[in-house]
Design an enzyme around this catalytic site. Sequence first.
Site, PDB file in Angstrom:
ATOM      1  N   SER A  29      -7.554   8.047  16.580  1.00 38.64           N
ATOM      2  CA  SER A  29      -8.712   7.139  16.624  1.00 38.64           C
ATOM      3  C   SER A  29     -10.005   7.906  16.355  1.00 38.64           C
ATOM      4  O   SER A  29     -10.878   7.453  15.606  1.00 38.64           O
ATOM      5  CB  SER A  29      -8.820   6.497  18.005  1.00 38.64           C
ATOM      6  OG  SER A  29      -7.751   5.630  18.234  1.00 38.64           O
ATOM      7  N   ARG A 129       0.138  -7.524   8.900  1.00 38.26           N
ATOM      8  CA  ARG A 129      -0.630  -7.558  10.160  1.00 38.26           C
ATOM      9  C   ARG A 129      -1.872  -8.460  10.073  1.00 38.26           C
ATOM     10  O   ARG A 129      -2.458  -8.609   9.004  1.00 38.26           O
ATOM     11  CB  ARG A 129      -0.994  -6.122  10.566  1.00 38.26           C
ATOM     12  CG  ARG A 129       0.275  -5.309  10.846  1.00 38.26           C
ATOM     13  CD  ARG A 129      -0.006  -3.939  11.348  1.00 38.26           C
ATOM     14  NE  ARG A 129      -0.683  -3.963  12.639  1.00 38.26           N
ATOM     15  CZ  ARG A 129      -1.190  -2.879  13.224  1.00 38.26           C
ATOM     16  NH1 ARG A 129      -1.089  -1.708  12.607  1.00 38.26           N
ATOM     17  NH2 ARG A 129      -1.776  -2.971  14.378  1.00 38.26           N
ATOM     18  N   ASP A 322      -0.989   1.680  23.356  1.00 34.11           N
ATOM     19  CA  ASP A 322      -0.126   2.402  22.403  1.00 34.11           C
ATOM     20  C   ASP A 322       0.999   3.174  23.091  1.00 34.11           C
ATOM     21  O   ASP A 322       1.868   3.739  22.419  1.00 34.11           O
ATOM     22  CB  ASP A 322      -0.975   3.366  21.559  1.00 34.11           C
ATOM     23  CG  ASP A 322      -1.862   2.614  20.570  1.00 34.11           C
ATOM     24  OD1 ASP A 322      -1.598   1.420  20.309  1.00 34.11           O
ATOM     25  OD2 ASP A 322      -2.821   3.219  20.063  1.00 34.11           O
ATOM     26  N   LYS A 349       1.661  -4.895  16.392  1.00 29.92           N
ATOM     27  CA  LYS A 349       1.361  -3.490  16.078  1.00 29.92           C
ATOM     28  C   LYS A 349       2.136  -3.111  14.811  1.00 29.92           C
ATOM     29  O   LYS A 349       2.530  -3.963  14.044  1.00 29.92           O
ATOM     30  CB  LYS A 349       1.719  -2.609  17.277  1.00 29.92           C
ATOM     31  CG  LYS A 349       0.844  -2.877  18.502  1.00 29.92           C
ATOM     32  CD  LYS A 349      -0.599  -2.493  18.239  1.00 29.92           C
ATOM     33  CE  LYS A 349      -1.488  -2.801  19.428  1.00 29.92           C
ATOM     34  NZ  LYS A 349      -2.899  -2.584  19.120  1.00 29.92           N
TER      35      LYS A 349
HETATM   36  C1  S3P Z   1      -7.119   1.604  17.868  1.00 29.62           C
HETATM   37  C2  S3P Z   1      -7.134   0.457  18.626  1.00 29.62           C
HETATM   38  C3  S3P Z   1      -5.919  -0.205  19.131  1.00 29.62           C
HETATM   39  C4  S3P Z   1      -4.710   0.717  19.032  1.00 29.62           C
HETATM   40  C5  S3P Z   1      -4.643   1.421  17.709  1.00 29.62           C
HETATM   41  C6  S3P Z   1      -5.873   2.294  17.513  1.00 29.62           C
HETATM   42  C7  S3P Z   1      -8.403   2.179  17.416  1.00 29.62           C
HETATM   43  O1  S3P Z   1      -5.669  -1.359  18.356  1.00 29.62           O
HETATM   44  O2  S3P Z   1      -3.525  -0.006  19.251  1.00 29.62           O
HETATM   45  O3  S3P Z   1      -3.496   2.248  17.634  1.00 29.62           O
HETATM   46  O4  S3P Z   1      -8.433   3.342  16.970  1.00 29.62           O
HETATM   47  O5  S3P Z   1      -9.430   1.463  17.495  1.00 29.62           O
HETATM   48  P1  S3P Z   1      -6.347  -2.798  18.711  1.00 29.62           P
HETATM   49  O6  S3P Z   1      -7.790  -2.693  18.523  1.00 29.62           O
HETATM   50  O7  S3P Z   1      -5.716  -3.765  17.743  1.00 29.62           O
HETATM   51  O8  S3P Z   1      -5.953  -3.090  20.128  1.00 29.62           O
END
Ligand code: S3P
Length: 440
Positions: A29, A129, A322, A349
């Site tokens: 992230s 998605r 996650d 996901k």
């Molecule tokens: C993420 C947010 C999450 C997470 C993803 C990474 C991010 O998703 O599941 O692996 O880096 O902002 P969501 O915003 O859909 O919950």
Amino acid sequence: MMASDKRMHYRVGPGGEVSGEITVPGDKSISHRALMLGALAEGDTEISGFLAGEDCLSTLRALSALGVRIEHLQPQHVLVHGVGAQGLSGAASPLDMGNAGTAMRLFMGLLAPQRFDSVLIGDESLMRRPMERVAEPLRAMGARIETRDGRPPVHIHGTPGLKAIEYRLPVASAQVKSAVLLAGLRASGRTRVTEPAPARDHTERMLEAFGVTLVREGPSVSIEGGQRLSATAVRVPADFSSAAFFMVAGCLAAERGLLLRNVGINPTRTGLLRLLGQMGADIRLHPHGASQRGEPIADIEVHQSRLRGIEVPEELVPLSIDEFPVFFIAAALAEGETLVRGAQELRVKESDRLAAMAQGLTRLGVENRLLEDGLWIRGGRGFSGGIIESQGDHRIAMAFSVAGLAARGSIEIRDVANVTTSFPGFLELSRAAGLRIEAA
Ligand code: S3P
């Protein structure tokens, strides 16, 4: 491997002990965001600890196609020559986000206010998605965005002059929140986003590190449009979500302890620590003194523990979103029953993670019940050997690799090539820690 099947698989031998000290790769992230904000900044941004996984490389390539000069000096060391808020230029062809949902959704917010059009595509999983959750609030700001039945390809007709909005997120999603904030950076007025429950706040922390002023008030965060970003150095901590596989591995089989170095412990990410703690795990944090650009870091020490099943508090679901694949492995080993509800987000996901985990646990002889929004598991009886379909999902593949430590036979995990999206070197590091895993 069959001649017709060119995909990569893992074979995990039963048993083993994990021990020693390991450092998992950089946070996914934070690496995406460092590239994007570095590109929008004035000046050069040096990123160390960068995750050179396929997902972040998709972001890097897309920014290059948008005219940003990026030097990938070493696998974990990147120099972004920022072009400033107005400096991106249109790409000649569609931008391919590969498997990366974060890249696609954040780019929607970043590209909506540009003077040029863009098209975003991805791999088979990403093309399935949902993207309307981001398109809708951006349209409310004046953006012109088309999806195909709510999914990619995403066509963005660049619209300078977006208007600020007040947006209440229908789901706790850091990706949606981040896309609206990135669009808000270029909108006229003050954009405010309110979350139903806290989701990861890396975008907010990093915007502040790049000199942007945000106002956080309880569940809301707001940003005044027109602010400039100034380049900075970003040190990316090791990814908590990658460390999670070894935290559970340690609970199962670290008789002498296992140390995970330099892990990001942002409280919006570490729900798993609280869940494992409630299950009785022996996990000790050794926080580093200074946080890196607002991101707290610790070494995490894990010891073999007797786990007991729990009912997962719903407010911890977004904070461990996650980590559920590997949490379900812990639950399958814990004495008694574990119940997770309110986790319907897991169905959208990289795969439908509730269905993929339920199917895999059943294959390994674990009693479970798939619910619309969660999973019930009766644990404590170990795993048989068996064949697991990862559904091309990196986290499903890695979660079942950990299960080998408590299995009575070999586990074959099919279609694991996507592990490189988030965790390049997983096989080698797992072997170094003690897992009996090999490519098949
Ligand atoms: C993420 C947010 C999450 C997470 C993803 C990474 C991010 O998703 O599941 O692996 O880096 O902002 P969501 O915003 O859909 O919950």
